[in-house]
Design a protein around this motif. Structure first.
Motif, PDB file in Angstrom:
ATOM      1  N   PHE A  79      47.941  37.468  38.869  1.00 55.11           N
ATOM      2  CA  PHE A  79      46.350  36.814  38.453  1.00 55.11           C
ATOM      3  C   PHE A  79      46.619  36.180  37.085  1.00 55.11           C
ATOM      4  N   LYS A 119      51.290  33.533  37.900  1.00 56.09           N
ATOM      5  CA  LYS A 119      50.885  32.693  37.749  1.00 56.09           C
ATOM      6  C   LYS A 119      50.494  31.745  36.247  1.00 56.09           C
ATOM      7  N   ASP A 173      43.913  31.651  39.836  1.00 54.70           N
ATOM      8  CA  ASP A 173      44.564  31.038  39.294  1.00 54.70           C
ATOM      9  C   ASP A 173      44.257  29.739  39.116  1.00 54.70           C
TER      10      ASP A 173
END
Length: 380
Positions: free
Chosen positions: A153, A179, A28
């Motif tokens: 992600f 993310k 992330d």
């Protein structure tokens, strides 16, 4: 009328340190800023409790990237304090365990170790009552709106992001979280806008910056995301920057969400007093279990906040079901191999299991991934 008293006592505990490997290293914004390395495994602390009358409970806590050995070591030191105690006295036992290790603090790693015991005692109480945990605590609903995070992600290429989002919606999940927090904000906007166009306007969409923006960047990015009708913008600032979060919450229509990194009811109380979130995101294992989580939820309700517990859906589906206003629960299938049971999802919602307690039992895979184990007391 005769008095009713409990004569049951805790006789035996087993503590297990289990490491769940992740198929793909997870990245992330904290990885892109160099603050952390990609995550490759999750450390689980499992606590199994058995009483003299044969009642059993299962609880767990967890740690990501670091802290697993420390949680297990602390749990081993304090576990003997539970022997001979009435398992129904959960709040009393939380305090006893907390003071047993108070010299290392009443938040963070020490109370996260306590969380596994606390969850196990609640599981035991609900199993003994033959009720799901949510019903024991007092549920408002039998299902909770859920959103998926594990497919969004930053290491995931854009085309795969679209595939993952479609797969989640087709599976019956109600929302998608992506993310953000890359050094180039234009890349964040491109990815989020592409998923919004791909899914349409009727699918719930959230973003999570994982604390990686400074205040000017957060202002700009929140303003940029306003037209995309997001359910929330999560952790735009450092988790302890309550004033900064409060300013964003006051300035923008898009709700601000934060709280997952806080590690006590006291820290959450400070966040609430600052009006630093529209959505509060407590994590029961991180704050020390169900006992402090319920204190946080009561404060959030009084403040009129919405709630969306972080991670650990196997536990949080029960806790979210007890909140008066409609909550969200985070869908991560990472922990599924650890348990024999599966949660059901339909129509954008996660169903509260109708099995007693948490409705979970440890799988053989969880036993195989266990690196260290200890027993306290004598099993009846």
């Amino acid at each position: 009328m005769s008095d009713i008293s409990s004569n049951d006592r805790i006789e035996w505990l087993r503590l297990s340190s289990c490491y769940l490997p992740l198929a793909t290293p997870i990245s992330d914004a904290k990885v892109l800023t160099g603050r952390q390395k990609p995550m490759t495994e999750i450390a689980l602390l499992f606590v199994e409790v058995v009483t003299r009358d044969g009642h059993e409970g299962l609880g767990f806590s967890y740690s990501k990237r670091a802290g697993g050995p420390g949680q297990f070591a602390h749990a081993k030191e304090i576990a003997p304090a539970l022997l001979g105690e009435d398992p129904s006295d959960i709040a009393k036992l939380w305090n006893k365990l907390c003071w047993a290790g108070a010299s290392v603090g009443r938040s963070g790693l020490s109370t996260q170790a306590i969380g596994a015991f606390d969850v196990a005692l609640y599981d035991l109480k609900a199993r003994r009552a033959r009720l799901p945990l949510a019903k024991l605590l007092g549920a408002y609903r039998d299902s909770v709106a859920c959103y998926n995070t594990s497919g969004g992600f930053l290491h995931t290429p854009l085309e795969q992001l679209l595939v993952n989002a479609s797969a989640s919606i087709e599976r019956g999940i109600g929302g998608i979280k992506l993310k953000v927090g890359q050094p180039d904000g234009a890349l964040d906007l491109k990815r989020v806008d592409a998923v919004r166009r791909h899914l349409g306007d009727n699918v719930a969409l959230m973003v999570d910056a994982n604390q990686q923006w400074d205040r000017p960047t957060a202002q700009r990015m929140c303003r940029t995301f306003e037209p995309l009708r997001l359910v929330w913008i999560e952790e735009p600032l450092d988790a302890y920057d309550h004033e900064g979060h409060a300013a964003l919450a006051a300035a923008f229509d898009t709700p601000i969400a934060t709280g997952e990194m806080l590690t006590s009811a006291m820290e959450h109380g400070d966040l609430i007093r600052h009006r630093a979130a529209d959505y509060l995101m407590p994590d029961a294992p991180r704050v020390g279990g169900i006992t402090p989580y319920l204190k946080i939820a009561a404060q959030a309700e009084q403040a009129g906040l919405m709630i969306a517990p972080h991670f650990a859906m196997e536990l949080h589906v029960h806790l979210a079901a007890t909140y008066p206003t409609e909550p969200w629960v985070e869908h991560f299938d990472w922990l599924e191999p650890l348990f024999n049971e599966r949660l059901e999802i339909a129509g954008g919602r996660m169903l509260v299991p109708n099995r007693p307690g948490l409705g979970l039992s440890l799988s053989e895979q969880a036993r195989a991934w266990t690196r260290e184990q200890t027993e306290v007391g004598k099993r009846p």
